[in-house]
Design an enzyme around this catalytic site. Sequence first.
Site, PDB file in Angstrom:
ATOM      1  N   HIS A  61       0.854  -1.199   0.000  1.00 56.08           N
ATOM      2  CA  HIS A  61       0.000   0.000   0.000  1.00 56.08           C
ATOM      3  C   HIS A  61       0.885   1.241   0.000  1.00 56.08           C
ATOM      4  O   HIS A  61       1.203   1.803   1.050  1.00 56.08           O
ATOM      5  CB  HIS A  61      -0.897  -0.010   1.243  1.00 56.08           C
ATOM      6  CG  HIS A  61      -1.996   1.018   1.209  1.00 56.08           C
ATOM      7  ND1 HIS A  61      -3.328   0.670   1.284  1.00 56.08           N
ATOM      8  CD2 HIS A  61      -1.968   2.371   1.117  1.00 56.08           C
ATOM      9  CE1 HIS A  61      -4.071   1.768   1.251  1.00 56.08           C
ATOM     10  NE2 HIS A  61      -3.260   2.813   1.142  1.00 56.08           N
ATOM     11  N   HIS A  63       1.703   5.054  -2.164  1.00 51.70           N
ATOM     12  CA  HIS A  63       1.289   6.056  -3.145  1.00 51.70           C
ATOM     13  C   HIS A  63       2.511   6.423  -3.991  1.00 51.70           C
ATOM     14  O   HIS A  63       3.166   7.451  -3.767  1.00 51.70           O
ATOM     15  CB  HIS A  63       0.680   7.261  -2.440  1.00 51.70           C
ATOM     16  CG  HIS A  63      -0.607   6.933  -1.755  1.00 51.70           C
ATOM     17  ND1 HIS A  63      -1.824   7.005  -2.394  1.00 51.70           N
ATOM     18  CD2 HIS A  63      -0.851   6.458  -0.502  1.00 51.70           C
ATOM     19  CE1 HIS A  63      -2.777   6.628  -1.559  1.00 51.70           C
ATOM     20  NE2 HIS A  63      -2.215   6.277  -0.404  1.00 51.70           N
ATOM     21  N   GLY A  68      -2.361  12.847  -1.515  1.00 53.31           N
ATOM     22  CA  GLY A  68      -2.706  14.156  -0.982  1.00 53.31           C
ATOM     23  C   GLY A  68      -3.576  14.979  -1.894  1.00 53.31           C
ATOM     24  O   GLY A  68      -4.276  14.460  -2.762  1.00 53.31           O
ATOM     25  N   GLY A  69      -3.520  16.282  -1.703  1.00 52.71           N
ATOM     26  CA  GLY A  69      -4.348  17.206  -2.463  1.00 52.71           C
ATOM     27  C   GLY A  69      -5.568  17.692  -1.712  1.00 52.71           C
ATOM     28  O   GLY A  69      -6.282  18.580  -2.193  1.00 52.71           O
ATOM     29  N   GLU A  70      -5.819  17.136  -0.504  1.00 50.40           N
ATOM     30  CA  GLU A  70      -7.016  17.540   0.232  1.00 50.40           C
ATOM     31  C   GLU A  70      -6.989  19.006   0.642  1.00 50.40           C
ATOM     32  O   GLU A  70      -8.033  19.609   0.883  1.00 50.40           O
ATOM     33  CB  GLU A  70      -7.183  16.672   1.490  1.00 50.40           C
ATOM     34  CG  GLU A  70      -7.536  15.228   1.214  1.00 50.40           C
ATOM     35  CD  GLU A  70      -6.307  14.341   1.175  1.00 50.40           C
ATOM     36  OE1 GLU A  70      -6.460  13.122   1.368  1.00 50.40           O
ATOM     37  OE2 GLU A  70      -5.187  14.858   0.943  1.00 50.40           O
ATOM     38  N   THR A  99      -7.166   9.940  -2.631  1.00 51.94           N
ATOM     39  CA  THR A  99      -8.299  10.853  -2.782  1.00 51.94           C
ATOM     40  C   THR A  99      -8.345  11.468  -4.173  1.00 51.94           C
ATOM     41  O   THR A  99      -9.414  11.579  -4.788  1.00 51.94           O
ATOM     42  CB  THR A  99      -8.198  11.988  -1.742  1.00 51.94           C
ATOM     43  OG1 THR A  99      -8.026  11.422  -0.443  1.00 51.94           O
ATOM     44  CG2 THR A  99      -9.442  12.850  -1.755  1.00 51.94           C
ATOM     45  N   TYR A 130     -10.088   6.234  -4.678  1.00 50.34           N
ATOM     46  CA  TYR A 130     -11.141   6.471  -3.686  1.00 50.34           C
ATOM     47  C   TYR A 130     -12.538   6.438  -4.308  1.00 50.34           C
ATOM     48  O   TYR A 130     -13.503   6.078  -3.652  1.00 50.34           O
ATOM     49  CB  TYR A 130     -10.941   7.850  -3.038  1.00 50.34           C
ATOM     50  CG  TYR A 130     -10.113   7.863  -1.788  1.00 50.34           C
ATOM     51  CD1 TYR A 130      -8.994   7.053  -1.661  1.00 50.34           C
ATOM     52  CD2 TYR A 130     -10.430   8.714  -0.729  1.00 50.34           C
ATOM     53  CE1 TYR A 130      -8.223   7.079  -0.512  1.00 50.34           C
ATOM     54  CE2 TYR A 130      -9.664   8.754   0.421  1.00 50.34           C
ATOM     55  CZ  TYR A 130      -8.562   7.939   0.528  1.00 50.34           C
ATOM     56  OH  TYR A 130      -7.797   7.970   1.664  1.00 50.34           O
ATOM     57  N   LYS A 155      -8.779  -0.839  -5.917  1.00 51.16           N
ATOM     58  CA  LYS A 155      -8.800  -0.019  -4.700  1.00 51.16           C
ATOM     59  C   LYS A 155     -10.099   0.768  -4.652  1.00 51.16           C
ATOM     60  O   LYS A 155     -10.596   1.238  -5.673  1.00 51.16           O
ATOM     61  CB  LYS A 155      -7.596   0.931  -4.714  1.00 51.16           C
ATOM     62  CG  LYS A 155      -7.696   2.189  -3.843  1.00 51.16           C
ATOM     63  CD  LYS A 155      -7.354   1.906  -2.395  1.00 51.16           C
ATOM     64  CE  LYS A 155      -7.446   3.192  -1.546  1.00 51.16           C
ATOM     65  NZ  LYS A 155      -6.364   4.142  -1.794  1.00 51.16           N
ATOM     66  N   ARG A 162     -14.419  11.508   2.207  1.00 54.56           N
ATOM     67  CA  ARG A 162     -13.806  11.752   0.900  1.00 54.56           C
ATOM     68  C   ARG A 162     -14.172  10.682  -0.130  1.00 54.56           C
ATOM     69  O   ARG A 162     -13.771  10.772  -1.282  1.00 54.56           O
ATOM     70  CB  ARG A 162     -12.290  11.814   1.048  1.00 54.56           C
ATOM     71  CG  ARG A 162     -11.770  12.939   1.907  1.00 54.56           C
ATOM     72  CD  ARG A 162     -10.323  12.721   2.295  1.00 54.56           C
ATOM     73  NE  ARG A 162     -10.182  11.588   3.201  1.00 54.56           N
ATOM     74  CZ  ARG A 162      -9.013  11.112   3.637  1.00 54.56           C
ATOM     75  NH1 ARG A 162      -7.883  11.676   3.223  1.00 54.56           N
ATOM     76  NH2 ARG A 162      -8.980  10.090   4.460  1.00 54.56           N
ATOM     77  N   HIS A 194     -10.084   0.964   1.606  1.00 58.13           N
ATOM     78  CA  HIS A 194      -9.676   2.018   2.539  1.00 58.13           C
ATOM     79  C   HIS A 194     -10.812   2.256   3.515  1.00 58.13           C
ATOM     80  O   HIS A 194     -11.944   2.567   3.118  1.00 58.13           O
ATOM     81  CB  HIS A 194      -9.360   3.305   1.769  1.00 58.13           C
ATOM     82  CG  HIS A 194      -9.369   4.544   2.615  1.00 58.13           C
ATOM     83  ND1 HIS A 194      -8.221   5.155   3.051  1.00 58.13           N
ATOM     84  CD2 HIS A 194     -10.407   5.294   3.103  1.00 58.13           C
ATOM     85  CE1 HIS A 194      -8.525   6.221   3.765  1.00 58.13           C
ATOM     86  NE2 HIS A 194      -9.847   6.332   3.820  1.00 58.13           N
ATOM     87  N   HIS A 223      -6.016   0.177   7.108  1.00 61.77           N
ATOM     88  CA  HIS A 223      -6.068   1.213   8.147  1.00 61.77           C
ATOM     89  C   HIS A 223      -6.915   0.744   9.332  1.00 61.77           C
ATOM     90  O   HIS A 223      -7.556   1.559  10.001  1.00 61.77           O
ATOM     91  CB  HIS A 223      -6.615   2.537   7.597  1.00 61.77           C
ATOM     92  CG  HIS A 223      -6.020   2.985   6.300  1.00 61.77           C
ATOM     93  ND1 HIS A 223      -4.672   2.876   6.019  1.00 61.77           N
ATOM     94  CD2 HIS A 223      -6.588   3.537   5.191  1.00 61.77           C
ATOM     95  CE1 HIS A 223      -4.442   3.356   4.801  1.00 61.77           C
ATOM     96  NE2 HIS A 223      -5.582   3.746   4.282  1.00 61.77           N
ATOM     97  N   ARG A 226      -6.893   2.396  12.881  1.00 64.10           N
ATOM     98  CA  ARG A 226      -7.167   3.835  12.927  1.00 64.10           C
ATOM     99  C   ARG A 226      -7.685   4.271  14.305  1.00 64.10           C
ATOM    100  O   ARG A 226      -7.360   5.341  14.803  1.00 64.10           O
ATOM    101  CB  ARG A 226      -8.184   4.192  11.840  1.00 64.10           C
ATOM    102  CG  ARG A 226      -8.455   5.669  11.705  1.00 64.10           C
ATOM    103  CD  ARG A 226      -9.505   5.925  10.642  1.00 64.10           C
ATOM    104  NE  ARG A 226      -9.077   5.512   9.329  1.00 64.10           N
ATOM    105  CZ  ARG A 226      -8.282   6.226   8.532  1.00 64.10           C
ATOM    106  NH1 ARG A 226      -7.801   7.382   8.955  1.00 64.10           N
ATOM    107  NH2 ARG A 226      -7.968   5.786   7.329  1.00 64.10           N
ATOM    108  N   ASP A 284       1.441   2.773   3.759  1.00 68.13           N
ATOM    109  CA  ASP A 284       0.726   3.935   3.216  1.00 68.13           C
ATOM    110  C   ASP A 284       1.734   5.018   2.843  1.00 68.13           C
ATOM    111  O   ASP A 284       1.443   6.214   2.908  1.00 68.13           O
ATOM    112  CB  ASP A 284      -0.307   4.471   4.204  1.00 68.13           C
ATOM    113  CG  ASP A 284      -1.382   5.339   3.551  1.00 68.13           C
ATOM    114  OD1 ASP A 284      -1.479   5.328   2.308  1.00 68.13           O
ATOM    115  OD2 ASP A 284      -2.109   6.038   4.280  1.00 68.13           O
ATOM    116  N   SER A 288      -0.897  11.110   1.993  1.00 67.59           N
ATOM    117  CA  SER A 288      -1.045  12.286   2.835  1.00 67.59           C
ATOM    118  C   SER A 288      -1.676  11.911   4.167  1.00 67.59           C
ATOM    119  O   SER A 288      -2.394  10.918   4.274  1.00 67.59           O
ATOM    120  CB  SER A 288      -1.912  13.338   2.138  1.00 67.59           C
ATOM    121  OG  SER A 288      -3.234  12.846   1.963  1.00 67.59           O
TER     122      SER A 288
END
Length: 390
Positions: A61, A63, A68-70, A99, A130, A155, A162, A194, A223, A226, A284, A288
């Site tokens: 897992h 990236h 990111g980008g949120e 995301t 996502y 995925k 999100r 996710h 995750h 969490r 992960d 992000s």
Amino acid sequence: MFTVLKNAKVFAPEDLGRADILICGSRIVAIEKGLAVSGLPECTVIDASARIATPGIVDGHVHLTGGGGEGGFATRTPEVKVETLCTHGVCTVAGLLGTDTLGRHPETLLAKVNGLRAEGVSAYMFTGGYCWPSPTVMGAVDRDIAFIDAVIGAKIAITDHRSSQMTAQELSRLTSLARVGGMIGGKAGRVVAHLGAGKAGFGLLHEVIETTDIPIGQFIPTHVNRNEALFDQAYAWLGAGGHIDFTSGINRKAKPGGAVKPSVGIAQCFRDDIGFDRVTMTSDGNGSAPVFDAGGTCIGIGIGGFEGMLQETRDLVGIEGLPLEQALRPVTSSAATVLGLGDKKGHLAVGADADILLLDEDLAIDHVFARGKHMVRQGDPIVFGAFSRG
């Protein structure tokens, strides 16, 4: 062409005792005590008598093209470099999108996978991201998995603000496509799910397996550490025959009601002897780590690292008291099996890929070999990406 690791303490991940490991090209061709290597052409011999030999880490897992980008375009995380993977012991990696499936695409992820392969590591990917409907390379999830060598599954994101808030019917459809694509392409075809911090937890996954013929093992819920409530659901899911995946870098310092330290959660599963071969841990990496306020606005963002994979493995041994051969499984043999790569990855055996770590007694990295290629020497990378400084 030949490399011999002499007199290492070998964990395959099973404890094999002291032995020599002979590498020819990209494969392991012998694991024996007192191997005679005289006469072998172009043979490099490394004294590993003070080292522990283990399989290379399988990180399912990551990236690879960034996440990111949120918090806006300026919060997009960068691509992963091959030397970053190797200095953390990762020899096999599976990339995925997060995301942002607007500015990131499966095609660019596939290109990154192929680039990493050319640089020496074994790289794969999950199609989708996502959102639903899933973005793909060939127009459909099943086609991507069946016809593209590097694509091993799909995925999706659920129980997260999100996500696309997909229904059980939609998740069943996606999982069926991945499963059949995998059957046709000879792959696992599993769906990485996710799990966010939403209210539903494992609810949607339970609805799918209870109302359809999709087997519980088709999902990789990730995750799961969490928070404590999600871990409790994951523990029950594992007991029912499913896979669960811990994230090494999620709030590694446990707090009441908050995240479950991976080594603590994994140790509990192992001690209770429920599905230890279906427990995995991934990084992960380069994803992000956004922080949202009560209104859902992103007020800060971090980036996932890779150091937690070995650190949590150390803690499984040093703090939780697990034997090393058990502690290695979530990042080696079990990780390879859940990805459908267990025939050649995640273990040290004759015929397997020569993905090998030489660790010191503190389980710190000394040497790394990826498919027989020497990538790290004395803890420092010796192979770099095309645009990195060597």
